[in-house]
Design a protein around this motif. Structure first.
Motif, PDB file in Angstrom:
ATOM      1  N   ARG A 101       0.816  -1.222   0.000  1.00 44.22           N
ATOM      2  CA  ARG A 101       0.000   0.000   0.000  1.00 44.22           C
ATOM      3  C   ARG A 101       0.846   1.268   0.000  1.00 44.22           C
ATOM      4  O   ARG A 101       0.297   2.360  -0.162  1.00 44.22           O
ATOM      5  CB  ARG A 101      -0.936  -0.004   1.217  1.00 44.22           C
ATOM      6  CG  ARG A 101      -2.082  -0.991   1.087  1.00 44.22           C
ATOM      7  CD  ARG A 101      -3.194  -0.703   2.064  1.00 44.22           C
ATOM      8  NE  ARG A 101      -4.339  -1.574   1.850  1.00 44.22           N
ATOM      9  CZ  ARG A 101      -4.588  -2.671   2.538  1.00 44.22           C
ATOM     10  NH1 ARG A 101      -3.763  -3.034   3.508  1.00 44.22           N
ATOM     11  NH2 ARG A 101      -5.644  -3.416   2.286  1.00 44.22           N
ATOM     12  N   THR A 102       2.143   1.135   0.185  1.00 44.99           N
ATOM     13  CA  THR A 102       2.998   2.314   0.076  1.00 44.99           C
ATOM     14  C   THR A 102       3.178   2.762  -1.373  1.00 44.99           C
ATOM     15  O   THR A 102       3.865   3.756  -1.636  1.00 44.99           O
ATOM     16  CB  THR A 102       4.388   2.033   0.676  1.00 44.99           C
ATOM     17  OG1 THR A 102       4.936   0.850   0.078  1.00 44.99           O
ATOM     18  CG2 THR A 102       4.300   1.846   2.175  1.00 44.99           C
ATOM     19  N   SER A 103       2.599   1.989  -2.309  1.00 48.57           N
ATOM     20  CA  SER A 103       2.644   2.445  -3.706  1.00 48.57           C
ATOM     21  C   SER A 103       1.896   3.750  -3.901  1.00 48.57           C
ATOM     22  O   SER A 103       2.011   4.378  -4.964  1.00 48.57           O
ATOM     23  CB  SER A 103       2.037   1.374  -4.622  1.00 48.57           C
ATOM     24  OG  SER A 103       0.683   1.124  -4.277  1.00 48.57           O
ATOM     25  N   ILE A 104       1.151   4.182  -2.850  1.00 53.18           N
ATOM     26  CA  ILE A 104       0.459   5.463  -2.972  1.00 53.18           C
ATOM     27  C   ILE A 104       1.439   6.625  -3.042  1.00 53.18           C
ATOM     28  O   ILE A 104       1.144   7.686  -3.604  1.00 53.18           O
ATOM     29  CB  ILE A 104      -0.526   5.638  -1.788  1.00 53.18           C
ATOM     30  CG1 ILE A 104      -1.470   6.802  -2.035  1.00 53.18           C
ATOM     31  CG2 ILE A 104       0.231   5.821  -0.476  1.00 53.18           C
ATOM     32  CD1 ILE A 104      -2.572   6.907  -0.999  1.00 53.18           C
ATOM     33  N   TRP A 105       2.672   6.433  -2.501  1.00 54.23           N
ATOM     34  CA  TRP A 105       3.667   7.509  -2.576  1.00 54.23           C
ATOM     35  C   TRP A 105       4.149   7.717  -3.994  1.00 54.23           C
ATOM     36  O   TRP A 105       4.693   8.781  -4.322  1.00 54.23           O
ATOM     37  CB  TRP A 105       4.847   7.206  -1.667  1.00 54.23           C
ATOM     38  CG  TRP A 105       5.684   6.042  -2.111  1.00 54.23           C
ATOM     39  CD1 TRP A 105       5.443   4.734  -1.859  1.00 54.23           C
ATOM     40  CD2 TRP A 105       6.893   6.096  -2.872  1.00 54.23           C
ATOM     41  NE1 TRP A 105       6.412   3.948  -2.417  1.00 54.23           N
ATOM     42  CE2 TRP A 105       7.321   4.761  -3.032  1.00 54.23           C
ATOM     43  CE3 TRP A 105       7.654   7.131  -3.415  1.00 54.23           C
ATOM     44  CZ2 TRP A 105       8.470   4.429  -3.741  1.00 54.23           C
ATOM     45  CZ3 TRP A 105       8.801   6.799  -4.106  1.00 54.23           C
ATOM     46  CH2 TRP A 105       9.209   5.477  -4.281  1.00 54.23           C
ATOM     47  N   ALA A 120      -0.200   9.029 -12.948  1.00 48.30           N
ATOM     48  CA  ALA A 120       0.178   8.428 -11.673  1.00 48.30           C
ATOM     49  C   ALA A 120      -1.051   8.131 -10.823  1.00 48.30           C
ATOM     50  O   ALA A 120      -1.110   7.099 -10.125  1.00 48.30           O
ATOM     51  CB  ALA A 120       1.130   9.358 -10.917  1.00 48.30           C
ATOM     52  N   GLY A 121      -2.056   9.011 -10.861  1.00 54.67           N
ATOM     53  CA  GLY A 121      -3.281   8.755 -10.118  1.00 54.67           C
ATOM     54  C   GLY A 121      -4.038   7.541 -10.645  1.00 54.67           C
ATOM     55  O   GLY A 121      -4.549   6.737  -9.860  1.00 54.67           O
ATOM     56  N   VAL A 122      -4.092   7.405 -11.982  1.00 54.84           N
ATOM     57  CA  VAL A 122      -4.794   6.253 -12.568  1.00 54.84           C
ATOM     58  C   VAL A 122      -4.082   4.948 -12.226  1.00 54.84           C
ATOM     59  O   VAL A 122      -4.696   3.972 -11.770  1.00 54.84           O
ATOM     60  CB  VAL A 122      -4.913   6.427 -14.094  1.00 54.84           C
ATOM     61  CG1 VAL A 122      -5.455   5.153 -14.738  1.00 54.84           C
ATOM     62  CG2 VAL A 122      -5.815   7.599 -14.423  1.00 54.84           C
ATOM     63  N   LEU A 123      -2.760   4.906 -12.425  1.00 56.08           N
ATOM     64  CA  LEU A 123      -2.007   3.684 -12.124  1.00 56.08           C
ATOM     65  C   LEU A 123      -2.024   3.367 -10.627  1.00 56.08           C
ATOM     66  O   LEU A 123      -2.100   2.196 -10.226  1.00 56.08           O
ATOM     67  CB  LEU A 123      -0.563   3.828 -12.614  1.00 56.08           C
ATOM     68  CG  LEU A 123      -0.378   3.979 -14.126  1.00 56.08           C
ATOM     69  CD1 LEU A 123       1.098   4.145 -14.460  1.00 56.08           C
ATOM     70  CD2 LEU A 123      -0.954   2.773 -14.860  1.00 56.08           C
ATOM     71  N   GLY A 124      -1.969   4.413  -9.792  1.00 53.88           N
ATOM     72  CA  GLY A 124      -2.022   4.191  -8.357  1.00 53.88           C
ATOM     73  C   GLY A 124      -3.361   3.637  -7.902  1.00 53.88           C
ATOM     74  O   GLY A 124      -3.412   2.732  -7.051  1.00 53.88           O
ATOM     75  N   LEU A 239       5.537  10.780 -20.640  1.00 51.86           N
ATOM     76  CA  LEU A 239       4.805   9.892 -19.736  1.00 51.86           C
ATOM     77  C   LEU A 239       5.610   8.653 -19.349  1.00 51.86           C
ATOM     78  O   LEU A 239       5.214   7.915 -18.439  1.00 51.86           O
ATOM     79  CB  LEU A 239       3.490   9.435 -20.384  1.00 51.86           C
ATOM     80  CG  LEU A 239       2.425  10.522 -20.608  1.00 51.86           C
ATOM     81  CD1 LEU A 239       1.233   9.938 -21.345  1.00 51.86           C
ATOM     82  CD2 LEU A 239       1.997  11.147 -19.287  1.00 51.86           C
ATOM     83  N   LEU A 240       6.728   8.431 -20.033  1.00 45.60           N
ATOM     84  CA  LEU A 240       7.524   7.229 -19.760  1.00 45.60           C
ATOM     85  C   LEU A 240       8.087   7.191 -18.332  1.00 45.60           C
ATOM     86  O   LEU A 240       8.097   6.118 -17.707  1.00 45.60           O
ATOM     87  CB  LEU A 240       8.648   7.119 -20.791  1.00 45.60           C
ATOM     88  CG  LEU A 240       9.507   5.855 -20.727  1.00 45.60           C
ATOM     89  CD1 LEU A 240       8.658   4.605 -20.929  1.00 45.60           C
ATOM     90  CD2 LEU A 240      10.622   5.905 -21.788  1.00 45.60           C
ATOM     91  N   PRO A 241       8.587   8.288 -17.736  1.00 44.98           N
ATOM     92  CA  PRO A 241       9.081   8.213 -16.350  1.00 44.98           C
ATOM     93  C   PRO A 241       8.021   7.783 -15.331  1.00 44.98           C
ATOM     94  O   PRO A 241       8.327   7.073 -14.369  1.00 44.98           O
ATOM     95  CB  PRO A 241       9.575   9.633 -16.077  1.00 44.98           C
ATOM     96  CG  PRO A 241       9.900  10.183 -17.409  1.00 44.98           C
ATOM     97  CD  PRO A 241       8.886   9.599 -18.338  1.00 44.98           C
ATOM     98  N   THR A 242       6.772   8.212 -15.540  1.00 47.03           N
ATOM     99  CA  THR A 242       5.707   7.819 -14.613  1.00 47.03           C
ATOM    100  C   THR A 242       5.461   6.310 -14.668  1.00 47.03           C
ATOM    101  O   THR A 242       5.362   5.631 -13.638  1.00 47.03           O
ATOM    102  CB  THR A 242       4.413   8.573 -14.952  1.00 47.03           C
ATOM    103  OG1 THR A 242       4.676   9.984 -14.945  1.00 47.03           O
ATOM    104  CG2 THR A 242       3.323   8.246 -13.959  1.00 47.03           C
ATOM    105  N   THR A 243       5.371   5.791 -15.892  1.00 48.37           N
ATOM    106  CA  THR A 243       5.196   4.342 -16.040  1.00 48.37           C
ATOM    107  C   THR A 243       6.403   3.582 -15.508  1.00 48.37           C
ATOM    108  O   THR A 243       6.265   2.511 -14.898  1.00 48.37           O
ATOM    109  CB  THR A 243       4.950   3.999 -17.509  1.00 48.37           C
ATOM    110  OG1 THR A 243       3.899   4.814 -18.033  1.00 48.37           O
ATOM    111  CG2 THR A 243       4.562   2.545 -17.671  1.00 48.37           C
ATOM    112  N   SER A 244       7.595   4.118 -15.724  1.00 49.49           N
ATOM    113  CA  SER A 244       8.819   3.448 -15.264  1.00 49.49           C
ATOM    114  C   SER A 244       8.851   3.340 -13.742  1.00 49.49           C
ATOM    115  O   SER A 244       9.313   2.328 -13.204  1.00 49.49           O
ATOM    116  CB  SER A 244      10.048   4.206 -15.765  1.00 49.49           C
ATOM    117  OG  SER A 244      10.048   4.294 -17.168  1.00 49.49           O
TER     118      SER A 244
END
Length: 395
Positions: A101-105, A120-124, A239-244
């Motif tokens: 659940r720390t993936s929220i950070w 980041a909000g969608v993937l989170g 957008l690649l850094p967010t996915t990475s």
């Protein structure tokens, strides 16, 4: 659903346990073939007779040691099942709360990196929903965990420690299926972005990938294609850094789980490959494992010089003194042999385990991890197969 479909699904889910039970069953069924007379060749060839005897004793010693370790593990687990259940449940809750659940950070600014807020909000939210769904299922099924531990103890008592370890691998795979699902989803998204960026970069360079010849060929793109490529290249690259960030996080978790299963698999292979009969014979009589011969020359009776027989120099000194004094000395040669140490006896049986750490497999796993494709983590070493007459048996 039909019974065959259910059995096939259970066979795929518990594939390691099924293979381990099949391995033990084949050992017990194939045992009478090892008790047969090895043939007339054993009467004329000492080496063949020695190998046949070791092969005959290798199987029963492996079965006995495996069952003995499984009984120790099963009895301890049976009487401490409730304590183990509470400990595992607390560990699972801690991992879920403090790790998953720390993936929220990642939805903010991880390590100071500015990510795309919307993506980041969608993937989170997708990650948190998947983790929450699996946590809810685990809470409903947690009352069955005590029965699983007792079943694991019974498996260890009747089938040995290796079968219990194989069942642990399958349970770990089932318990972390949400991590695997999120990893596959993010790896698909990450690899698609990597391939799109690479294709658009070739467009700017005037090149095109030829899949038939597996090479880059020159190609003249139109102005419209360059404009569309520029419009696609910029947002995908940004957008690649967010996915990475999400991909690296869940790939690290999946790699840790795969490494734990790999270590358990290697332990199973070591238990099965260890020649316990050779170890017992080596501890009792090392002369059964010679590694070379040499002659020791010594006088039959010492003379007045008082020199000790400490090798070649001492013997040479005795000869010189006896010649000078006119006395004769009778020399006796003793045939001595060197013996293999325990490592030289055991290590040849671990050849296939060492083969799992080949350079090519490590490089392919690292390349697949960097490119986002589903990488095959190093599997446990394959089991050798030996064909004797018409029976195929895993050994």
């Amino acid at each position: 659903m039909s019974h065959s479909f259910v059995y096939s699904i259970l066979g795929k889910v518990f594939c390691n346990t099924r293979q381990s039970i099949l391995f033990r069953s084949c050992q017990l069924l194939y045992w009478p073939f090892f008790l047969q007379d090895p043939g007339k060749r054993s009467l004329t060839c000492v080496e063949f007779a020695e190998k046949a005897a070791f092969r005959m004793h290798l199987m029963w010693s492996n079965i006995v040691v495996d069952i003995f370790l499984g009984n120790l593990f099963g009895i301890v687990l049976w009487y401490s099942a409730e304590t183990c259940c509470l400990w595992v449940s607390s560990c699972v809750n801690d991992i879920t709360d403090h790790c998953l659940r720390t993936s929220i950070w990642l939805m903010g600014n991880p390590a100071g990196f500015k990510l795309n807020t919307e993506l980041a909000g969608v993937l989170g939210m997708i990650s948190l929903n998947g983790i929450q769904i699996w946590s809810t299922l685990w809470a409903f099924m947690s009352f069955l965990f005590i029965h699983f531990l007792k079943g694991l103890a019974i498996f260890g008592i009747f089938f040995g420690l290796t079968t219990a370890a194989a069942l642990i691998i399958d349970i770990i795979s089932i318990a972390t299926i949400h991590v695997l699902t999120l990893h596959l989803f993010l790896s698909l998204l990450y690899s698609s972005q990597i391939q799109t960026v690479a294709a658009l970069w070739r467009l700017f360079r005037g090149q095109k990938w030829n899949p038939l010849r597996q090479r880059l060929d020159s190609y003249d793109y139109t102005v419209e294609q360059h404009v569309v490529g520029s419009l696609l290249f910029t947002p995908i690259l940004l957008l690649l850094p967010t996915t990475s960030a999400f991909y690296i996080f869940f790939s690290s978790l999946h790699t840790a789980v795969s490494f734990i299963c790999f270590v358990i698999g290697v332990t199973i292979s070591i238990i099965r490959a260890t020649p316990y009969s050779k170890i017992f014979i080596w501890l009792k009589k090392k002369q059964r494992f010679p590694s070379g011969i040499w002659f020791e020359v010594a006088p039959c009776k010492c003379i007045e010089t008082g020199a000790e027989n400490d090798g070649y120099k001492s013997t040479r000194k005795l000869l010189d003194n006896s010649r000078a004094s006119g006395k004769s000395t009778i020399l006796v040669s003793f045939l001595r042999s060197n013996h293999l140490n325990l490592g030289e006896v055991v290590c040849p049986h671990y050849g296939q385990i060492y083969g799992a750490f080949s350079k090519s497999s490590i490089i392919s796993s690292a390349y697949s991890l960097l490119t986002g494709t589903r990488y095959p983590f190093l599997p446990p070493p394959p089991i050798r197969t030996v064909r004797r007459s018409t029976v195929l048996f895993h050994i």
